[in-house]
Design a protein around this motif. Structure first.
Motif, PDB file in Angstrom:
ATOM      1  N   LYS A  35      -0.553  65.003  16.272  1.00  0.00           N
ATOM      2  CA  LYS A  35      -0.807  64.842  14.835  1.00  0.00           C
ATOM      3  C   LYS A  35       0.236  63.926  14.210  1.00  0.00           C
ATOM      4  N   LEU A  36       1.492  64.063  14.621  1.00  0.00           N
ATOM      5  CA  LEU A  36       2.554  63.180  14.119  1.00  0.00           C
ATOM      6  C   LEU A  36       2.227  61.718  14.420  1.00  0.00           C
ATOM      7  N   THR A  93       1.512  58.944  11.537  1.00  0.00           N
ATOM      8  CA  THR A  93       2.414  57.791  11.445  1.00  0.00           C
ATOM      9  C   THR A  93       1.627  56.488  11.505  1.00  0.00           C
ATOM     10  N   GLN A  94       0.618  56.436  12.361  1.00  0.00           N
ATOM     11  CA  GLN A  94      -0.215  55.230  12.401  1.00  0.00           C
ATOM     12  C   GLN A  94      -0.991  55.066  11.097  1.00  0.00           C
ATOM     13  N   GLU A  95      -1.420  56.175  10.520  1.00  0.00           N
ATOM     14  CA  GLU A  95      -2.088  56.110   9.212  1.00  0.00           C
ATOM     15  C   GLU A  95      -1.119  55.640   8.126  1.00  0.00           C
ATOM     16  N   CYS A  96       0.151  56.045   8.237  1.00  0.00           N
ATOM     17  CA  CYS A  96       1.169  55.549   7.304  1.00  0.00           C
ATOM     18  C   CYS A  96       1.255  54.029   7.363  1.00  0.00           C
ATOM     19  N   VAL A 113       0.064  66.075  25.631  1.00  0.00           N
ATOM     20  CA  VAL A 113       1.089  66.139  24.578  1.00  0.00           C
ATOM     21  C   VAL A 113       0.713  67.237  23.590  1.00  0.00           C
ATOM     22  N   ALA A 114       1.712  67.956  23.110  1.00  0.00           N
ATOM     23  CA  ALA A 114       1.486  69.067  22.179  1.00  0.00           C
ATOM     24  C   ALA A 114       0.684  68.601  20.961  1.00  0.00           C
ATOM     25  N   HIS A 130       2.485  65.644   4.675  1.00  0.00           N
ATOM     26  CA  HIS A 130       2.267  66.355   5.939  1.00  0.00           C
ATOM     27  C   HIS A 130       3.512  67.115   6.406  1.00  0.00           C
ATOM     28  N   GLY A 131       4.562  67.101   5.588  1.00  0.00           N
ATOM     29  CA  GLY A 131       5.760  67.865   5.917  1.00  0.00           C
ATOM     30  C   GLY A 131       6.729  67.157   6.843  1.00  0.00           C
TER      31      GLY A 131
END
Length: 258
Positions: A122-123, A127-130, A116-117, A158-159
């Motif tokens: 990173k997304l 998101t899991q950190e969110c 995966v890119a 993170h934009g």
């Protein structure tokens, strides 16, 4: 707004439902690989849950035709399993609920398939950190929007785009109860958190903008710009002055390595 606060006995029953849900997720996770169809994965979850004396919460809920919401790449949530076969580079959110002992549990996990890119990986991480940061705000005497404020701030740093039209929720005897738990908000606003509250916290974060569109099937929600989205969810109880995450990713993490 009627909020149903849970007793210790009810939370104990929900804990059993949540544990079975975690194990159902792991059964699906064992089979996530290139060439496997979404319908195959859905059938695995349905069979496992029923074999353990429970029912899939989503199956026929409001007419939803499957046990799993399976949201691929640019699908945010509520994707319907079909004959699509997973490919290298895909990401897929699997959202599942279990109804056991008269109570629902609800959780979601987003999986990378193969290579995966890096920007998408990173997304998923952020998101899991969110989710983790949001859960930290789900504590006695805080307010519901403290959760969303924290999720929104971290994601936007993170934009990323934070979906607003879809939110977390209370749950118990019903799959969706009050209060709503948005992933955005202002500190100190919303319902004050008290003992007995059980909520599903579920950040839905887009790589691009927060805009979404709905498919003609009436269920599938996609990013408006076609960029990937990620979704993680836990069922969380506040009781005895403490915060307990009832659902778990530990069974997933034991079997799914990436």
């Amino acid at each position: 707004m009627k909020v149903y606060y849970k007793t210790e006995d009810e939370i104990a029953l929900m804990r059993e439902s949540a544990d079975l849900l975690g194990r159902a997720h792991a059964e699906v996770a064992k089979n996530i690989k290139e060439g496997v169809s979404l319908k195959q994965l859905d059938k695995i979850a349905e069979q496992f849950i029923k074999d353990h004396g429970a029912n899939p919460s989503f199956l026929n809920y409001g007419g939803f035709p499957a046990s799993l919401c399976m949201s691929l790449n640019d699908v945010v949530v509520h994707g319907i399993p079909n004959n699509y076969e997973l490919k290298d580079g895909d990401v897929i959110s699997i959202d599942c609920g279990v109804y056991l002992n008269g109570f629902h549990s609800d959780s979601a996990y987003t999986y990378p398939v193969g290579n995966v890119a890096p920007e998408v990986m990173k997304l998923l991480k952020v998101t899991q950190e969110c989710l983790t940061l949001g859960i930290q705000q789900a504590k006695l005497n805080n307010h519901i929007e403290d959760i969303g404020y924290t999720v929104q701030k971290y994601a936007e740093t993170h934009g990323y785009g934070v979906v607003r039209e879809l939110v977390g929720h209370g749950l118990g005897r019903d799959l969706h109860e009050k209060p709503e738990v948005p992933n955005y908000g202002k500190k100190g606003r919303g319902l004050k958190i008290k003992d007995g509250l059980v909520i599903a916290i579920e950040p839905m974060i887009n790589l691009g903008t927060r805009g979404i569109v709905q498919d003609a099937d009436g269920w599938t929600i996609r990013t408006r710009d076609g960029k990937p989205s990620a979704h993680y969810e836990h069922t969380v109880a506040i009781h005895n002055g403490e915060t307990e995450v009832l659902t778990t990713f530990k069974y997933i993490e034991e079997v799914y390595k990436f």
